[in-house]
Write a protein that holds these residues in place. Sequence first.
Motif, PDB file in Angstrom:
ATOM      1  N   ASN A  96      -4.101   7.824 -10.965  1.00  0.00           N
ATOM      2  CA  ASN A  96      -3.874   7.416 -12.346  1.00  0.00           C
ATOM      3  C   ASN A  96      -4.234   5.963 -12.634  1.00  0.00           C
ATOM      4  OD1 ASN A  96      -2.746   9.934 -13.318  1.00  0.00           O
ATOM      5  ND2 ASN A  96      -1.065   9.505 -11.915  1.00  0.00           N
ATOM      6  N   SER A  97      -4.909   5.316 -11.685  1.00  0.00           N
ATOM      7  CA  SER A  97      -5.304   3.920 -11.878  1.00  0.00           C
ATOM      8  C   SER A  97      -6.466   3.605 -10.949  1.00  0.00           C
ATOM      9  CB  SER A  97      -4.139   2.982 -11.569  1.00  0.00           C
ATOM     10  OG  SER A  97      -3.847   3.001 -10.178  1.00  0.00           O
ATOM     11  N   LEU A  98      -7.134   2.504 -11.223  1.00  0.00           N
ATOM     12  CA  LEU A  98      -8.244   2.080 -10.373  1.00  0.00           C
ATOM     13  C   LEU A  98      -7.739   1.758  -8.967  1.00  0.00           C
ATOM     14  CD1 LEU A  98     -11.276   1.709 -10.461  1.00  0.00           C
ATOM     15  CD2 LEU A  98     -10.914  -0.649 -11.174  1.00  0.00           C
ATOM     16  N   ALA A  99      -6.573   1.125  -8.872  1.00  0.00           N
ATOM     17  CA  ALA A  99      -5.989   0.823  -7.559  1.00  0.00           C
ATOM     18  C   ALA A  99      -5.664   2.127  -6.819  1.00  0.00           C
ATOM     19  CB  ALA A  99      -4.740  -0.033  -7.718  1.00  0.00           C
ATOM     20  N   GLY A 100      -5.147   3.103  -7.532  1.00  0.00           N
ATOM     21  CA  GLY A 100      -4.849   4.402  -6.933  1.00  0.00           C
ATOM     22  C   GLY A 100      -6.116   5.108  -6.479  1.00  0.00           C
ATOM     23  N   LEU A 101      -7.171   4.970  -7.234  1.00  0.00           N
ATOM     24  CA  LEU A 101      -8.448   5.573  -6.865  1.00  0.00           C
ATOM     25  C   LEU A 101      -8.980   4.938  -5.586  1.00  0.00           C
ATOM     26  CD1 LEU A 101     -10.827   7.447  -7.412  1.00  0.00           C
ATOM     27  CD2 LEU A 101     -11.709   5.745  -9.026  1.00  0.00           C
ATOM     28  N   THR A 102      -8.881   3.630  -5.497  1.00  0.00           N
ATOM     29  CA  THR A 102      -9.328   2.934  -4.291  1.00  0.00           C
ATOM     30  C   THR A 102      -8.530   3.393  -3.082  1.00  0.00           C
ATOM     31  OG1 THR A 102     -10.014   1.023  -5.587  1.00  0.00           O
ATOM     32  CG2 THR A 102      -9.669   0.665  -3.237  1.00  0.00           C
ATOM     33  N   LYS A 103      -7.212   3.516  -3.230  1.00  0.00           N
ATOM     34  CA  LYS A 103      -6.366   3.992  -2.127  1.00  0.00           C
ATOM     35  C   LYS A 103      -6.764   5.403  -1.701  1.00  0.00           C
ATOM     36  CE  LYS A 103      -1.898   3.009  -1.871  1.00  0.00           C
ATOM     37  NZ  LYS A 103      -0.473   2.883  -2.263  1.00  0.00           N
ATOM     38  N   GLN A 104      -7.043   6.256  -2.667  1.00  0.00           N
ATOM     39  CA  GLN A 104      -7.396   7.635  -2.349  1.00  0.00           C
ATOM     40  C   GLN A 104      -8.750   7.724  -1.653  1.00  0.00           C
ATOM     41  OE1 GLN A 104      -5.385  10.343  -2.644  1.00  0.00           O
ATOM     42  NE2 GLN A 104      -6.974  11.345  -1.460  1.00  0.00           N
ATOM     43  N   VAL A 105      -9.711   6.947  -2.098  1.00  0.00           N
ATOM     44  CA  VAL A 105     -11.021   6.950  -1.441  1.00  0.00           C
ATOM     45  C   VAL A 105     -10.874   6.459  -0.002  1.00  0.00           C
ATOM     46  CG1 VAL A 105     -13.338   5.919  -1.429  1.00  0.00           C
ATOM     47  CG2 VAL A 105     -12.370   6.793  -3.568  1.00  0.00           C
ATOM     48  N   ARG A 106     -10.078   5.406   0.203  1.00  0.00           N
ATOM     49  CA  ARG A 106      -9.831   4.912   1.569  1.00  0.00           C
ATOM     50  C   ARG A 106      -9.150   5.989   2.425  1.00  0.00           C
ATOM     51  NH1 ARG A 106     -11.016  -0.187   2.573  1.00  0.00           N
ATOM     52  NH2 ARG A 106     -11.117  -1.671   0.865  1.00  0.00           N
ATOM     53  N   ARG A 107      -8.174   6.667   1.851  1.00  0.00           N
ATOM     54  CA  ARG A 107      -7.461   7.728   2.572  1.00  0.00           C
ATOM     55  C   ARG A 107      -8.424   8.840   2.986  1.00  0.00           C
ATOM     56  NH1 ARG A 107      -3.805   8.995  -1.256  1.00  0.00           N
ATOM     57  NH2 ARG A 107      -2.616   7.160  -0.709  1.00  0.00           N
ATOM     58  N   CYS A 108      -9.279   9.246   2.080  1.00  0.00           N
ATOM     59  CA  CYS A 108     -10.249  10.303   2.389  1.00  0.00           C
ATOM     60  C   CYS A 108     -11.250   9.830   3.441  1.00  0.00           C
ATOM     61  CB  CYS A 108     -10.973  10.744   1.123  1.00  0.00           C
ATOM     62  SG  CYS A 108      -9.922  11.634  -0.038  1.00  0.00           S
ATOM     63  N   GLU A 109     -11.709   8.598   3.307  1.00  0.00           N
ATOM     64  CA  GLU A 109     -12.661   8.037   4.268  1.00  0.00           C
ATOM     65  C   GLU A 109     -12.057   8.043   5.668  1.00  0.00           C
ATOM     66  OE1 GLU A 109     -14.035   4.488   6.616  1.00  0.00           O
ATOM     67  OE2 GLU A 109     -12.216   4.499   5.419  1.00  0.00           O
ATOM     68  N   GLN A 110     -10.801   7.667   5.786  1.00  0.00           N
ATOM     69  CA  GLN A 110     -10.131   7.662   7.087  1.00  0.00           C
ATOM     70  C   GLN A 110      -9.898   9.076   7.600  1.00  0.00           C
ATOM     71  OE1 GLN A 110      -6.670   5.253   6.406  1.00  0.00           O
ATOM     72  NE2 GLN A 110      -7.844   3.347   6.457  1.00  0.00           N
ATOM     73  N   SER A 111      -9.518   9.993   6.721  1.00  0.00           N
ATOM     74  CA  SER A 111      -9.278  11.387   7.125  1.00  0.00           C
ATOM     75  C   SER A 111     -10.533  12.048   7.673  1.00  0.00           C
ATOM     76  CB  SER A 111      -8.770  12.195   5.932  1.00  0.00           C
ATOM     77  OG  SER A 111      -7.496  11.758   5.552  1.00  0.00           O
ATOM     78  N   LEU A 112     -11.669  11.678   7.113  1.00  0.00           N
ATOM     79  CA  LEU A 112     -12.936  12.245   7.567  1.00  0.00           C
ATOM     80  C   LEU A 112     -13.499  11.513   8.782  1.00  0.00           C
ATOM     81  CD1 LEU A 112     -14.643  12.942   4.121  1.00  0.00           C
ATOM     82  CD2 LEU A 112     -13.763  14.637   5.752  1.00  0.00           C
TER      83      LEU A 112
END
Length: 93
Positions: A53-69
Amino acid sequence: MAIRLTPLALSLGLLASAPVAAADIQAGKNLHDQHCMQCHDSGVYTREDRRVNSLAGLTKQVRRCEQSLGLKWFDEDIENVVQYLNQNHYHFE
């Protein structure tokens, strides 16, 4: 005592306050299409109950996905993907 600023000092001050280089949206799209679309389609970005729901949240989610992969993206890669997603799906300020 007066402080004198030389042109070099002024230039360095301007550089220090300059924004970070603009994201490479095409590079972000390429990384997104190559990696993110393996797990989900773009519907995850536009659903009503989305978690981001925010740009900061989007950045956190992209980082989370990058690490998960298990990817080894640089910060600029993450920023490129974030800006691609924001420009094309989220539209956060």
